[in-house]
Design a protein around this motif. Structure first.
Motif, short mmCIF file in Angstrom:
data_model
loop_
_atom_site.label_atom_id
_atom_site.label_comp_id
_atom_site.label_asym_id
_atom_site.label_seq_id
_atom_site.Cartn_x
_atom_site.Cartn_y
_atom_site.Cartn_z
N LYS A 248 5.89 0.08 -10.10
CA LYS A 248 4.94 -0.96 -10.49
C LYS A 248 5.66 -2.18 -11.04
CE LYS A 248 1.12 2.21 -11.48
NZ LYS A 248 0.30 2.85 -12.55
N VAL A 249 6.69 -1.97 -11.87
CA VAL A 249 7.42 -3.09 -12.48
C VAL A 249 8.18 -3.87 -11.41
CG1 VAL A 249 9.30 -3.69 -14.04
CG2 VAL A 249 7.59 -2.01 -14.74
N THR A 250 8.91 -3.17 -10.55
CA THR A 250 9.73 -3.86 -9.55
C THR A 250 8.86 -4.58 -8.51
OG1 THR A 250 9.91 -1.75 -8.36
CG2 THR A 250 11.72 -2.37 -9.81
N THR A 251 7.75 -3.97 -8.11
CA THR A 251 6.86 -4.64 -7.15
C THR A 251 6.26 -5.90 -7.75
OG1 THR A 251 6.30 -2.53 -6.10
CG2 THR A 251 4.80 -4.36 -5.73
N ASP A 252 5.91 -5.86 -9.03
CA ASP A 252 5.37 -7.05 -9.69
C ASP A 252 6.41 -8.16 -9.76
OD1 ASP A 252 3.28 -8.39 -11.40
OD2 ASP A 252 4.92 -8.28 -12.86
N LEU A 253 7.67 -7.82 -10.04
CA LEU A 253 8.72 -8.84 -10.10
C LEU A 253 8.95 -9.46 -8.72
CD1 LEU A 253 11.38 -7.10 -12.41
CD2 LEU A 253 9.91 -9.04 -12.97
N ARG A 255 6.87 -9.63 -6.27
CA ARG A 255 5.70 -10.40 -5.86
C ARG A 255 5.67 -11.78 -6.52
NH1 ARG A 255 0.99 -8.38 -3.82
NH2 ARG A 255 1.60 -6.28 -4.52
N ARG A 256 6.09 -11.87 -7.79
CA ARG A 256 5.94 -13.12 -8.54
C ARG A 256 7.13 -14.07 -8.41
NH1 ARG A 256 5.18 -12.77 -14.35
NH2 ARG A 256 6.34 -10.81 -14.38
#
Length: 370
Positions: A248-253, A255-256
């Motif tokens: 979840k953390v790496t996908t959010d980074l 993506r943004r």
């Protein structure tokens, strides 16, 4: 691009029994060939994949090994290929010498296109039949390789290798530096702080109690085996929770941000510190960076790794002054040149970002002062 998707599957009792036979045969072939190649090496000889494949064909023709023909020949042949890959990694210095597989370890069998059929989310394996699979994510192409595995807790998974182009995230024009830590999993150059949930601390009391109960039982008994599975389930639950959080953390980074900069940490050397080894392993810095690496490649973003010897913590992100020493217990410090107060992790993340952007500009021929 080759991608791998893993799904939970639920074989019937008859299929589970047949899969157990496939796992056992594949494990036997792997261990047999490993012993064959090890003995040959001790006698000054080398056996390659083609020679081991011919030896397996001869072995299957002997009366005492006719039982090897009870299962599909593809998983047995793939066991030889996997062993060849293991030896290749060993001789290249990427892994240790291959070890023998045990029946209580994770079991797996690999099938190529000649041994399975897939059509419209219906998967059938040779001599196994149609499998009930929980398809939790969509995909368009047909798999080229199918690997079915059984964990120590008795759960079955199907892993598909697909030739697909993953969906790319939209460009945002933003860049970020990431400083990894124990108290906080990551501190971003924009001031954001990602907490370290410390899953080992959450489960360590339950694990200690379960492992203590396991140690009191007679090894090999029924109660010992049931307790062993309970311990394995706790470890699996801990691992799944950690991986879910990192995903979840790496996908959010990714993506943004279009550019993500991290330090190229020597995790293997860091865990040799016995006071920090458990906490470093729990934070999983290596897995965090590897996830960022493949997700940036998939989604069309860029990951920049900074040299591990770059003084990101000791360097002032405002004026460039480098402090002589910076013990780990110092979390805030003042720059002696510009008198700026710094949060250690946030300052390090900003330095990582500045250095990464400088590297990217230098790669295009410009001169940047760092």
């Amino acid at each position: 691009m080759k991608v791998r998707y893993t799904f939970r599957c639920y074989p019937t009792d008859a299929q589970a029994q047949e899969l157990s036979r496939v796992f056992g045969h594949s494990r036997f072939v792997y261990n047999w060939c490993l012993r064959l190649r090890t003995d040959a090496w001790a006698n000054g000889e080398r056996i390659n994949y083609n020679q081991s494949s011919a030896a397996l064909t001869a072995l299957k023709r002997t009366p005492e090994h006719q039982w090897l023909n009870e299962v599909s020949c593809v998983p047995l042949q793939q066991s030889l290929r996997n062993l060849q890959t293991a030896f290749g990694n060993f001789f290249s210095g990427r892994a240790k010498y291959p070890r023998f597989k045990g029946k209580r370890d994770k079991q797996s069998a690999e099938y190529t296109t000649s041994a399975f059929k897939y059509s419209d989310r219906v998967l059938s394996l040779a001599k196994i039949g149609r499998l009930k699979v929980r398809w939790s994510r969509p995909f368009l192409s047909s798999p080229t390789t199918v690997t079915i595995s059984k964990t120590c807790t008795g759960r079955y998974y199907v892993s598909l290798v697909l030739d697909e182009q993953p969906h790319r995230f939209e460009k945002t024009g933003e860049s970020v530096g990431v400083d990894l830590g124990i108290n906080r999993l990551a501190t971003l150059s924009n001031g954001e702080r990602i907490p370290n949930l410390k899953f080992t601390r959450t489960y360590e009391k339950k694990l200690a109690k379960a492992q203590k109960s396991l140690s009191r039982k007679t090894k090999g008994s029924g109660r010992w085996n049931r307790q062993r599975i309970r311990v394995a389930r706790l470890h699996e639950k801990l691992t799944n929770a950690r991986i879910d959080h990192l995903n979840k953390v790496t996908t959010d980074l990714v993506r943004r941000f279009d550019v993500v900069a991290v330090e190229d940490l020597n995790v293997r050397g860091m865990v040799r510190n016995r006071k920090l080894a458990k906490h470093l392993s729990d934070a999983s810095f290596g897995r965090f960076v590897s996830m960022l690496e493949y997700k940036c490649a998939w989604r069309g973003k860029e990951l920049v790794k900074i040299d591990r010897f770059f003084p990101s913590s000791k360097r002032c992100s405002c004026c460039g002054y480098v402090a002589q020493t910076m013990p780990l217990n110092v979390r805030n410090w003042y720059c002696q040149e510009c008198h700026t107060e710094h949060d250690r992790d946030e300052n390090a993340a900003q330095n990582i970002l500045n250095f990464a952007l400088g590297q990217r500009v230098n790669a295009h021929g410009a001169t940047v002062s760092l």
